[in-house]
Design a protein around this motif. Structure first.
Motif, PDB file in Angstrom:
ATOM      1  N   ASP A  11      41.874  43.249  34.788  1.00 44.74           N
ATOM      2  CA  ASP A  11      41.323  44.669  34.033  1.00 44.74           C
ATOM      3  C   ASP A  11      39.681  44.584  33.788  1.00 44.74           C
ATOM      4  O   ASP A  11      39.302  43.717  33.521  1.00 44.74           O
ATOM      5  N   ASP A  12      39.266  46.179  34.242  1.00 40.01           N
ATOM      6  CA  ASP A  12      37.949  45.535  34.087  1.00 40.01           C
ATOM      7  C   ASP A  12      37.145  46.203  32.764  1.00 40.01           C
ATOM      8  O   ASP A  12      36.292  46.619  32.632  1.00 40.01           O
ATOM      9  N   HIS A  13      38.461  46.745  31.793  1.00 40.55           N
ATOM     10  CA  HIS A  13      37.796  47.194  30.954  1.00 40.55           C
ATOM     11  C   HIS A  13      38.060  46.228  29.933  1.00 40.55           C
ATOM     12  O   HIS A  13      39.489  46.041  29.408  1.00 40.55           O
ATOM     13  N   PHE A  39      39.151  42.304  41.264  1.00 36.73           N
ATOM     14  CA  PHE A  39      40.008  41.461  42.105  1.00 36.73           C
ATOM     15  C   PHE A  39      39.631  40.235  41.897  1.00 36.73           C
ATOM     16  O   PHE A  39      40.710  39.118  42.620  1.00 36.73           O
ATOM     17  N   GLU A  40      38.514  39.917  42.581  1.00 34.71           N
ATOM     18  CA  GLU A  40      38.096  39.002  43.352  1.00 34.71           C
ATOM     19  C   GLU A  40      37.949  37.427  42.693  1.00 34.71           C
ATOM     20  O   GLU A  40      38.542  36.138  42.449  1.00 34.71           O
ATOM     21  N   SER A  41      38.049  38.050  41.348  1.00 35.56           N
ATOM     22  CA  SER A  41      38.085  36.489  40.167  1.00 35.56           C
ATOM     23  C   SER A  41      39.932  36.245  39.686  1.00 35.56           C
ATOM     24  O   SER A  41      40.277  35.898  39.383  1.00 35.56           O
ATOM     25  N   ALA A  42      40.062  37.481  39.695  1.00 33.65           N
ATOM     26  CA  ALA A  42      42.056  37.780  39.444  1.00 33.65           C
ATOM     27  C   ALA A  42      42.504  36.831  40.562  1.00 33.65           C
ATOM     28  O   ALA A  42      43.218  35.650  39.966  1.00 33.65           O
ATOM     29  N   LYS A  43      41.843  37.088  41.491  1.00 31.43           N
ATOM     30  CA  LYS A  43      42.739  36.223  42.802  1.00 31.43           C
ATOM     31  C   LYS A  43      42.814  34.453  42.296  1.00 31.43           C
ATOM     32  O   LYS A  43      42.590  33.799  42.563  1.00 31.43           O
ATOM     33  N   VAL A  55      51.316  37.766  36.071  1.00 32.92           N
ATOM     34  CA  VAL A  55      49.754  38.267  35.716  1.00 32.92           C
ATOM     35  C   VAL A  55      50.073  39.631  35.591  1.00 32.92           C
ATOM     36  O   VAL A  55      51.182  40.622  36.390  1.00 32.92           O
ATOM     37  N   LEU A  56      49.278  40.205  34.834  1.00 36.19           N
ATOM     38  CA  LEU A  56      48.920  42.009  34.454  1.00 36.19           C
ATOM     39  C   LEU A  56      48.031  42.309  35.785  1.00 36.19           C
ATOM     40  O   LEU A  56      47.091  42.014  34.699  1.00 36.19           O
ATOM     41  N   MET A  61      40.741  48.372  39.626  1.00 38.45           N
ATOM     42  CA  MET A  61      39.643  47.849  39.475  1.00 38.45           C
ATOM     43  C   MET A  61      38.508  47.289  40.394  1.00 38.45           C
ATOM     44  O   MET A  61      39.054  47.495  41.663  1.00 38.45           O
ATOM     45  N   PRO A  62      37.143  46.673  40.191  1.00 38.85           N
ATOM     46  CA  PRO A  62      36.197  46.177  41.481  1.00 38.85           C
ATOM     47  C   PRO A  62      37.062  45.465  42.547  1.00 38.85           C
ATOM     48  O   PRO A  62      37.354  44.460  42.182  1.00 38.85           O
ATOM     49  N   GLY A  63      36.850  45.523  44.002  1.00 38.98           N
ATOM     50  CA  GLY A  63      37.320  45.079  44.966  1.00 38.98           C
ATOM     51  C   GLY A  63      39.166  45.262  45.296  1.00 38.98           C
ATOM     52  O   GLY A  63      39.847  44.620  45.905  1.00 38.98           O
ATOM     53  N   ALA A  64      40.219  45.736  44.113  1.00 44.15           N
ATOM     54  CA  ALA A  64      41.278  46.267  44.407  1.00 44.15           C
ATOM     55  C   ALA A  64      41.598  47.820  44.843  1.00 44.15           C
ATOM     56  O   ALA A  64      41.277  48.450  43.889  1.00 44.15           O
ATOM     57  N   SER A  65      41.931  48.407  45.892  1.00 42.37           N
ATOM     58  CA  SER A  65      42.562  49.805  45.792  1.00 42.37           C
ATOM     59  C   SER A  65      43.686  49.857  45.268  1.00 42.37           C
ATOM     60  O   SER A  65      44.725  49.350  46.508  1.00 42.37           O
ATOM     61  N   GLY A  66      44.232  50.193  44.194  1.00 42.55           N
ATOM     62  CA  GLY A  66      45.379  51.014  44.244  1.00 42.55           C
ATOM     63  C   GLY A  66      46.919  49.361  44.369  1.00 42.55           C
ATOM     64  O   GLY A  66      46.409  48.245  44.281  1.00 42.55           O
TER      65      GLY A  66
END
Length: 219
Positions: A11-13, A39-43, A55-56, A61-66
């Motif tokens: 989550d970006d917040h 999203f890159e960090s999440a991956k 994974v929540l 978030m930046p790098g992901a679209s929906g």
């Protein structure tokens, strides 16, 4: 083997990541909580931690679209439960997330107790969705057909599709996955056939149709 559950919060917040961490800590038996703000960090976290139990994932978030982010992560570790956490908690978004492989959906307006209950339900093998919301059925025939086609992809094909959406070339995908370029070409051909399209560009456009954020209710 370490005891306790390992989580990835994407989550970006920072404030909401903190709230999720507090909620997770309240369920006990937590070994580690990893955080990602894009999203890159999440991956990268999902790839680096094979012992992840859940994974929540925030849809925005930046790098992901929906929902395309959900689809991409499902391709990396199909066995790891993914719980979507989103402020877009309309029935259409929730239903599509679950149809595309999410193990649960948590609204960002949920209380600490509701978050913990949803996480515990998914850890127990159940599907968690907000109470009191009638999910109904998909009313857009084009999206319904697309979801069925996406469901037909293998995990590796799903992962390749996500990388196509990132704009990677076949040779780059082959390098990242540690396989031959010929293997990737075969995957791409299978993806195009299953999605009923003629080019990788059209495949990415199809993915964007389900990935748009926020998703708007139909009708």
């Amino acid at each position: 083997m370490p005891s306790g559950h390992t989580f990835v919060i994407a989550d970006d917040h920072p404030l909401f990541r903190g709230a999720l961490k507090e909620a997770l800590a309240g369920i006990g038996d937590v070994a580690a909580i990893h955080e990602a703000g894009d999203f890159e960090s999440a991956k990268a976290l999902v790839l680096a931690n094979e012992d992840v139990d859940m994974v929540l994932l925030d849809l925005s978030m930046p790098g992901a679209s929906g929902l395309s982010g959900l689809i991409s992560l499902r391709g990396i570790h199909p066995a790891v439960p993914l719980v979507v956490v989103s402020a877009h908690d309309d029935p259409v978004t929730i239903r599509r997330a679950l149809d595309l492989g999410a193990s649960g959906f948590i609204s960002k307006s949920a209380s600490m107790e509701e978050i913990r209950a949803a996480v515990q339900a998914v850890l127990a093998g159940d599907i968690a969705a907000p109470a009191g919301i009638e999910l109904g059925v998909e009313r857009d025939p084009e999206i319904s057909d697309l979801i069925k086609r996406l469901q037909a992809l293998t995990p590796q094909q799903t992962r390749v599709l996500g990388m196509l959406a990132e704009g990677l070339l076949n040779k780059q995908i082959a390098y990242e996955l540690g396989v031959s370029e010929a293997t990737i070409k075969a995957h791409v051909s299978a993806i195009l056939q299953k999605l009923g399209v003629d080019s990788r560009t059209q495949a990415v456009i199809q993915l964007s149709k389900i990935g748009g954020d926020p998703l708007q209710p139909v009708g």
